[in-house]
Design a protein around this motif. Structure first.
Motif, mmCIF file in Angstrom:
data_model
loop_
_atom_site.group_PDB
_atom_site.id
_atom_site.type_symbol
_atom_site.label_atom_id
_atom_site.label_comp_id
_atom_site.label_asym_id
_atom_site.label_seq_id
_atom_site.Cartn_x
_atom_site.Cartn_y
_atom_site.Cartn_z
ATOM 1 N N VAL A 158 -8.298 4.781 13.682
ATOM 2 C CA VAL A 158 -7.173 4.138 14.363
ATOM 3 C C VAL A 158 -6.214 3.497 13.358
ATOM 4 O O VAL A 158 -5.004 3.772 13.368
ATOM 5 N N LEU A 159 -6.737 2.648 12.470
ATOM 6 C CA LEU A 159 -5.878 1.903 11.542
ATOM 7 C C LEU A 159 -5.211 2.819 10.526
ATOM 8 O O LEU A 159 -4.010 2.671 10.245
ATOM 9 N N CYS A 160 -5.963 3.747 9.969
ATOM 10 C CA CYS A 160 -5.391 4.634 8.945
ATOM 11 C C CYS A 160 -4.366 5.584 9.542
ATOM 12 O O CYS A 160 -3.331 5.865 8.923
ATOM 13 N N PHE A 177 -4.580 -0.308 -7.461
ATOM 14 C CA PHE A 177 -5.340 0.706 -8.186
ATOM 15 C C PHE A 177 -6.080 1.639 -7.229
ATOM 16 O O PHE A 177 -6.831 2.512 -7.660
ATOM 17 N N LEU A 178 -5.858 1.458 -5.910
ATOM 18 C CA LEU A 178 -6.437 2.370 -4.921
ATOM 19 C C LEU A 178 -5.517 2.430 -3.712
ATOM 20 O O LEU A 178 -4.604 1.621 -3.554
ATOM 21 N N CYS A 179 -5.767 3.419 -2.858
ATOM 22 C CA CYS A 179 -4.969 3.564 -1.639
ATOM 23 C C CYS A 179 -5.547 2.633 -0.577
ATOM 24 O O CYS A 179 -6.443 3.010 0.178
ATOM 25 N N GLU A 180 -5.019 1.414 -0.543
ATOM 26 C CA GLU A 180 -5.502 0.387 0.370
ATOM 27 C C GLU A 180 -4.488 0.188 1.484
ATOM 28 O O GLU A 180 -3.282 0.389 1.292
ATOM 29 N N LEU A 181 -4.972 -0.224 2.651
ATOM 30 C CA LEU A 181 -4.129 -0.344 3.837
ATOM 31 C C LEU A 181 -2.901 -1.249 3.628
ATOM 32 O O LEU A 181 -1.773 -0.820 3.899
ATOM 33 N N PRO A 182 -3.063 -2.511 3.151
ATOM 34 C CA PRO A 182 -1.879 -3.368 2.966
ATOM 35 C C PRO A 182 -0.847 -2.767 2.009
ATOM 36 O O PRO A 182 0.364 -2.908 2.229
ATOM 37 N N ALA A 183 -1.323 -2.107 0.950
ATOM 38 C CA ALA A 183 -0.398 -1.493 -0.004
ATOM 39 C C ALA A 183 0.370 -0.348 0.642
ATOM 40 O O ALA A 183 1.565 -0.147 0.363
ATOM 41 N N MET A 184 -0.284 0.427 1.512
ATOM 42 C CA MET A 184 0.377 1.531 2.205
ATOM 43 C C MET A 184 1.406 1.009 3.208
ATOM 44 O O MET A 184 2.496 1.576 3.346
ATOM 45 N N ALA A 188 6.301 1.071 3.583
ATOM 46 C CA ALA A 188 6.979 1.648 4.747
ATOM 47 C C ALA A 188 8.416 1.129 4.811
ATOM 48 O O ALA A 188 8.703 -0.004 4.412
ATOM 49 N N CYS A 189 9.310 1.970 5.313
ATOM 50 C CA CYS A 189 10.722 1.571 5.392
ATOM 51 C C CYS A 189 11.144 1.299 6.835
ATOM 52 O O CYS A 189 12.329 1.323 7.163
ATOM 53 N N VAL A 190 10.179 1.054 7.698
ATOM 54 C CA VAL A 190 10.464 0.746 9.100
ATOM 55 C C VAL A 190 9.744 -0.554 9.473
ATOM 56 O O VAL A 190 8.971 -1.093 8.674
ATOM 57 N N ASP A 191 9.997 -1.035 10.677
ATOM 58 C CA ASP A 191 9.335 -2.248 11.146
ATOM 59 C C ASP A 191 7.831 -1.992 11.308
ATOM 60 O O ASP A 191 7.411 -1.068 12.018
ATOM 61 N N THR A 192 7.023 -2.804 10.643
ATOM 62 C CA THR A 192 5.572 -2.596 10.648
ATOM 63 C C THR A 192 4.825 -3.650 11.480
ATOM 64 O O THR A 192 3.608 -3.762 11.379
ATOM 65 N N THR A 193 5.553 -4.400 12.292
ATOM 66 C CA THR A 193 4.944 -5.497 13.056
ATOM 67 C C THR A 193 3.803 -5.012 13.941
ATOM 68 O O THR A 193 2.725 -5.626 13.980
ATOM 69 N N ALA A 194 4.029 -3.909 14.656
ATOM 70 C CA ALA A 194 3.011 -3.392 15.584
ATOM 71 C C ALA A 194 1.736 -3.000 14.836
ATOM 72 O O ALA A 194 0.622 -3.292 15.286
ATOM 73 N N VAL A 195 1.915 -2.350 13.685
ATOM 74 C CA VAL A 195 0.763 -1.925 12.890
ATOM 75 C C VAL A 195 0.021 -3.138 12.333
ATOM 76 O O VAL A 195 -1.212 -3.195 12.361
ATOM 77 N N GLU A 196 0.783 -4.124 11.843
ATOM 78 C CA GLU A 196 0.160 -5.323 11.286
ATOM 79 C C GLU A 196 -0.609 -6.101 12.354
ATOM 80 O O GLU A 196 -1.686 -6.644 12.080
#
Length: 320
Positions: A158-160, A177-184, A188-196
């Motif tokens: 779901v989260l990924c 140094f890794l592909c972590e959720l907060p870094a991904m 993003a260049c759009v509103d990420t409120t819903a995902v957060e």
């Protein structure tokens, strides 16, 4: 053409600690040492608990799962990290990054839930010792493990998936140094409120709910220990729970400090070092914690070493 397709072709750039070249050299050595400790220590625990019939109990069944989890968790991160630390190439393919993101989230979620399951096992052993083997039967233990892996997998998917569907407008530089959720999410260049908000809600379920259950279990355990009249019984109970409680304190202490602190209270590098601690150093400490505080495990490891020594000696005699 969708700009995200560019990211798909070229992958991502992991900045890591590239602004500190000398630190990278030192880190590569430290990470390699801790990775070897993790591999040797957790493999030894798995083999020792499998080969020694005295350790065929629910407690060591869950410990084997924790050791296997730590092996998978570190292996999903360290090889790629070492490649980036050793050379100028800081890239990771799109497919590699996606796999690492899913696996990292999946295994990290499992550890949170597994530690809660282990606390329930300790609660049953201390508070209901006469019914322990009846309650913690093999069927229940396997069922609990399947539920833990299943819930964690669903959380990861779901989260990924939500994160990867965010438009990045071609941004492919991750300050980690890794592909972590907060870094991904950050690129993003759009509103990420819903995902957060989704990350926060599921974070409560996966992180804080197990911690709450662990605290309840140890509340009952503490009450049971205080009621014991035998000092020897109290010491045995404390030794039984001490290793698990130490692991819980280190793991949750780091995660809570990292994710529940105020947004600007720590530097980016501090955040990377904290991630480095709970993803690389903590898995290497777990075998040491469980073996140093556990007489049965130390005896099993000694037997394992004797078996290895005797088999090596027999091979040498056969060759001569």
């Amino acid at each position: 053409m969708d700009r995200n397709n560019c990211t798909f072709r070229h992958g991502f750039i992991l900045l890591g600690f590239s602004d500190h070249p000398k630190l990278e050299m030192a880190l590569s050595g430290v990470v390699t040492i801790f990775y070897l400790i993790t591999l040797v220590g957790n493999t030894a625990i798995i083999l020792a608990s499998l080969l020694d019939s005295h350790l065929h109990t629910p407690m060591y069944f869950f410990l084997r799962n924790l050791s296997f989890l730590d092996l998978c968790f570190t292996t999903s991160i360290i090889p790629q990290m070492l490649v980036n630390l050793w050379g100028p190439d800081k890239t990771i393919s799109y497919v590699g990054c996606v796999i690492q993101l899913y696996v990292y989230m999946w295994l990290g979620s499992i550890e949170c839930l597994l530690l809660a399951v282990m606390s329930y096992d300790r609660f049953t052993a201390i508070c209901k010792p006469l019914h322990y083997l009846v309650i913690m039967n093999p069927h229940l233990c396997l069922k609990m493990i399947f539920i833990v892996w299943g819930i964690s997998f669903s959380n990861s998917v779901v989260l990924c998936s939500l994160t990867l569907n965010l438009s990045r407008c071609g941004n492919n530089i991750l300050d980690h140094f890794l592909c972590e959720l907060p870094a991904m999410i950050k690129i993003a260049c759009v509103d990420t409120t819903a995902v957060e908000m989704s990350v926060f809600a599921l974070g409560i379920v996966i992180v804080l709910t197990p911690l709450f259950l662990i605290l309840i279990s140890y509340g009952y355990i503490a009450r049971a220990v205080l009621r014991m009249k035998s000092k020897a019984g109290q010491r045995k109970a404390i030794n039984t729970c001490g290793s698990h409680l130490t692991v819980v304190s280190i793991f949750y202490g780091t995660i809570i400090y990292m994710y529940l602190r105020p947004g600007n209270s720590a530097s980016k590098d501090q955040g990377k070092f904290l991630t480095l601690f709970y993803t690389i150093i903590t898995p290497s400490l777990n075998p040491l914690i469980y073996t140093l505080r556990n007489k049965d495990m130390k005896d099993a490891l000694k037997k394992l070493m004797r078996i290895d020594y005797e088999s090596t000696k027999m091979k040498r005699n056969w060759k001569s």
